[in-house]
Design a protein around this motif. Structure first.
Motif, PDB file in Angstrom:
ATOM      1  N   ASP A 133       0.861  -1.184   0.000  1.00 28.40           N
ATOM      2  CA  ASP A 133       0.000   0.000   0.000  1.00 28.40           C
ATOM      3  C   ASP A 133       0.902   1.241   0.000  1.00 28.40           C
ATOM      4  O   ASP A 133       2.010   1.208   0.532  1.00 28.40           O
ATOM      5  N   ASP A 134       0.391   2.314  -0.594  1.00 25.26           N
ATOM      6  CA  ASP A 134       1.161   3.563  -0.621  1.00 25.26           C
ATOM      7  C   ASP A 134       2.565   3.333  -1.161  1.00 25.26           C
ATOM      8  O   ASP A 134       3.575   3.680  -0.548  1.00 25.26           O
ATOM      9  N   TRP A 135       2.602   2.737  -2.360  1.00 23.68           N
ATOM     10  CA  TRP A 135       3.884   2.418  -2.997  1.00 23.68           C
ATOM     11  C   TRP A 135       4.760   3.653  -3.205  1.00 23.68           C
ATOM     12  O   TRP A 135       5.981   3.544  -3.324  1.00 23.68           O
ATOM     13  N   HIS A 136       4.118   4.837  -3.249  1.00 26.04           N
ATOM     14  CA  HIS A 136       4.853   6.075  -3.516  1.00 26.04           C
ATOM     15  C   HIS A 136       5.521   6.646  -2.281  1.00 26.04           C
ATOM     16  O   HIS A 136       6.289   7.613  -2.388  1.00 26.04           O
ATOM     17  N   LEU A 137       5.235   6.081  -1.114  1.00 23.83           N
ATOM     18  CA  LEU A 137       5.801   6.591   0.131  1.00 23.83           C
ATOM     19  C   LEU A 137       6.952   5.708   0.599  1.00 23.83           C
ATOM     20  O   LEU A 137       7.123   4.582   0.138  1.00 23.83           O
ATOM     21  N   GLY A 138       7.720   6.227   1.537  1.00 21.66           N
ATOM     22  CA  GLY A 138       8.808   5.446   2.100  1.00 21.66           C
ATOM     23  C   GLY A 138       9.843   5.073   1.058  1.00 21.66           C
ATOM     24  O   GLY A 138      10.130   5.833   0.136  1.00 21.66           O
ATOM     25  N   ASP A 139      10.402   3.862   1.216  1.00 19.57           N
ATOM     26  CA  ASP A 139      11.482   3.442   0.326  1.00 19.57           C
ATOM     27  C   ASP A 139      11.080   2.301  -0.600  1.00 19.57           C
ATOM     28  O   ASP A 139      11.944   1.567  -1.080  1.00 19.57           O
ATOM     29  N   HIS A 140       9.786   2.160  -0.876  1.00 22.88           N
ATOM     30  CA  HIS A 140       9.338   1.057  -1.728  1.00 22.88           C
ATOM     31  C   HIS A 140       9.983   1.100  -3.110  1.00 22.88           C
ATOM     32  O   HIS A 140      10.483   0.092  -3.610  1.00 22.88           O
ATOM     33  N   ILE A 141       9.953   2.260  -3.741  1.00 20.78           N
ATOM     34  CA  ILE A 141      10.540   2.374  -5.079  1.00 20.78           C
ATOM     35  C   ILE A 141      12.061   2.280  -4.999  1.00 20.78           C
ATOM     36  O   ILE A 141      12.709   1.694  -5.882  1.00 20.78           O
TER      37      ILE A 141
END
Length: 216
Positions: A133-141
């Motif tokens: 969830d919220d792939w655009h937040l944190g360090d997912h990318i």
């Protein structure tokens, strides 16, 4: 002789996500290389495309993407958030997009460093598999970028610092895509022949075999 092809691909296309395991396996197992050419989705390039669709186009699309993912054995969920921001009240796409332009520039930068295919696969899994969830937040990318064998900070910096140049690269790919025979994604261009859609992979591989595709 190593065979090569152009791949026109969008971070907003579920079918682009669905073709990736087969393309990475193809390059792993056979003497073929992919020239990755990320493009902006139709919702950004030509948003009026969707204004003229029959309502059945969208309802069938929503059925088909889930069915196709299940058929291929791929985890799938519409991204949260959508890589392309849409105004649901008006069903229009604002010009100011917070995600898709930067994602596409990152893809173009990864391709320039010879890791485009790996980057597309890792990032599309992060966005489309439903595991985040919220792939655009944190360090997912950033994590996906590292799994693709790239330096996350360096790719992010290139996407920001070289935005104008990478935008021009993407626009050139969009022109080349149409010249190659189609406007949709995923689209493969090989020896002057377009293969539009992830469901044309088998025909594409058949054509490669006709041209001498060899196992590694």
């Amino acid at each position: 002789m190593t065979l090569s092809y152009d791949l026109y691909w969008s971070f907003r296309s579920p079918y682009s996500y669905m073709i990736m395991p087969r393309l990475t396996a193809l390059e792993r197992d056979y003497d073929v290389t992919c020239n990755v050419r990320p493009v902006y989705p139709l919702a950004v390039r030509t948003p009026e495309f969707f204004e003229t669709r029959d309502p059945l186009w969208f309802s069938y699309f929503m059925v088909d993407i889930h069915r196709e993912a299940a058929f291929l054995g791929l985890p799938f969920r519409w991204p949260r958030p959508d890589p392309v921001l849409m105004d649901f009240a008006t069903r229009t796409y604002p010009k100011d997009q917070p995600h898709i332009h930067r994602l596409t520039r990152m893809g173009a930068a990864a391709a320039e460093r010879g890791k485009g295919l790996a980057f597309l696969e890792e990032v599309s899994k992060t966005i489309w598999s439903g595991t985040v969830d919220d792939w655009h937040l944190g360090d997912h990318i950033a994590q996906a970028t590292a799994r693709a064998g790239l330096d996350p900070a360096e790719i992010a910096a290139a996407a920001d610092d070289e935005a104008e140049r990478l935008h021009a690269v993407i626009e050139a790919s969009q022109i080349a895509q149409r010249e190659a025979g189609h406007y949709g994604v995923p689209m493969i261009a090989f020896n002057g022949e377009p293969f539009f859609g992830q469901d044309r992979f088998d025909q594409f591989k058949w054509r490669l075999e006709q041209q001498g595709l060899k196992a590694r």
